[in-house]
Design an enzyme around this catalytic site. Sequence first.
Site, mmCIF file in Angstrom:
data_model
loop_
_atom_site.group_PDB
_atom_site.id
_atom_site.type_symbol
_atom_site.label_atom_id
_atom_site.label_comp_id
_atom_site.label_asym_id
_atom_site.label_seq_id
_atom_site.Cartn_x
_atom_site.Cartn_y
_atom_site.Cartn_z
ATOM 1 N N HIS A 1 6.352 0.267 -1.125
ATOM 2 C CA HIS A 1 6.080 1.675 -1.439
ATOM 3 C C HIS A 1 4.725 2.197 -0.964
ATOM 4 C CE1 HIS A 1 3.909 0.179 -5.029
ATOM 5 N NE2 HIS A 1 3.304 1.341 -5.026
ATOM 6 N N GLU B 1 1.421 4.787 3.397
ATOM 7 C CA GLU B 1 0.227 5.491 2.938
ATOM 8 C C GLU B 1 -1.046 4.698 3.251
ATOM 9 O OE1 GLU B 1 0.465 8.435 1.130
ATOM 10 O OE2 GLU B 1 -1.708 8.630 0.829
ATOM 11 N N ASP B 2 -0.994 3.394 3.051
ATOM 12 C CA ASP B 2 -2.228 2.607 3.048
ATOM 13 C C ASP B 2 -2.390 1.617 4.185
ATOM 14 O OD1 ASP B 2 -2.944 3.896 0.743
ATOM 15 O OD2 ASP B 2 -2.164 2.354 -0.603
HETATM 16 MN MN MN Z 1 1.333 2.069 -5.676
#
Ligand code: MN
Length: 488
Positions: free
Chosen positions: A72, A76-77
């Site tokens: 997840h 994003e990261d």
């Molecule tokens: Mn998270």
Amino acid sequence: MITIEQIIETVNEYNPDANTKMVREAYEFAAMAHAGMKRQSGEEYIQHSLATSLNLAKLRLDTPSIVAGLLHDVPEDTSYTLEDIKKKFGREVAKLVEGITKLGTLKYRGLERYAENLRKMFLAMAEDIRVILIKFADRINNLETLEYLRPDKRKRIALETLEIYAPIALRLGMGEMKGNLEDLAFPYVYPKEYAWVKKEAENKLKIEKKFIDKIKKVVQKELQEEGIEHVSIHGRIKHLYSLYRKLLTKDRDINRIYDLIALRVVVKDVPECYKVLGLIHKKWKPLKGRIKDYIAQPKPNGYQSLHTTVFAKKGKIVEFQIRDKKMHELAEFGIAAHWQYKDSDIKKITREKAEWVHALKDIQKRFQDDLKYLSEIKVEIFQNRIFVFTPQGDVIDLPENSTPVDFAYHIHTDVGNKCSGALINEEMSSLDTSLKSGDVVEIIINKNRKKPNPDWLDFVKTNIARDKIKYYLNKEKEGIIIKLLKKK
Ligand code: MN
């Protein structure tokens, strides 16, 4: 430390046909993508992915959800993209991960009046309810490690949990999830109150527990004599935050709380539930107005049980909650139950499972009605309305095709009158740009500007903007006429 073996083991318990190969691959991919990254707690980042995924396994969700839980935070990261995930794990998993990333942009910063908008938007943006379940699983672990964050961040996340996440969990019928979210957030939002409630509850529980144990034995004996087979009888202790909310309505007097420990009797079917209720009422006198038949009339979120409060031994008051196995699972898991056992094709559907499927259809239908309601909101509000953000993350709702000028007047008349430009998603944009849901809008103000531009009337969409602009233009006209009259 959580291991991938633990997750696979948990998944296998409820879903022996699960695609554990994909789960393992997702773990390896996430571990590689997050390699070298640490959480604020000092832990390896992958521990957070594993914790999220394990929480989903505890909810008995399907494999795509377990896999998406592991992945997840990847887009994003890390340097890996959604496209990479789609190639490796397919469209369904990628869709879920995309949903979680999108929801990550929604932030609550403590403005009460935006809370309901934000809740609705959360549900609407998620599209697939599993995205919300993954978000819950993610949030649970974030709360568990909240102490390592900066105090302002701690408070924001905890408050957001109480105001947005927990009410959504309740709406989805997930009682346990709601209670856990609230109890984890409680100490960060109201530290003093938390300490007080905790102490009150502990003192009271010391006395209550022994008493409840005795009552439990009495009930067990009665059931046995009547030949009622019970699945379990257990004391459930009220969640602390929900105890706190109730105490606020009872002059903070814990002696007026009758369900600090409630006795939960789980039996095999509905007729047995009523039999148990009768048995209890024969033994002890019920309190007036406290018998609730949520079996015949379920709560809007699908919750079913019989509740009754009785004067037990020595006039002490005890609450009973009577339900069958299915109701119990639904009360704990809520909408999450809908995805349980759904993975791959279940070959042997035993009779009990058939009943299960039936119950799921039931809840599914109920939630479909709910979702229909949501899509009605979508039609009514979402189709003609858009939701945009201030740079602080507050949600502003506007009619479709609204422009930065509408947004500016919505914030404040002065912001409207003095606006000279707009940053939409950090890009300089013209004032007549049509805003889209999810845009982050920042208005650039020119302090020297005295009045609105009449040209804005050609493109503004909201009455509030139109009226304000006209008002200034009229005032200006009046001023000119007065000047002209004075000249005469
Ligand atoms: Mn998270």
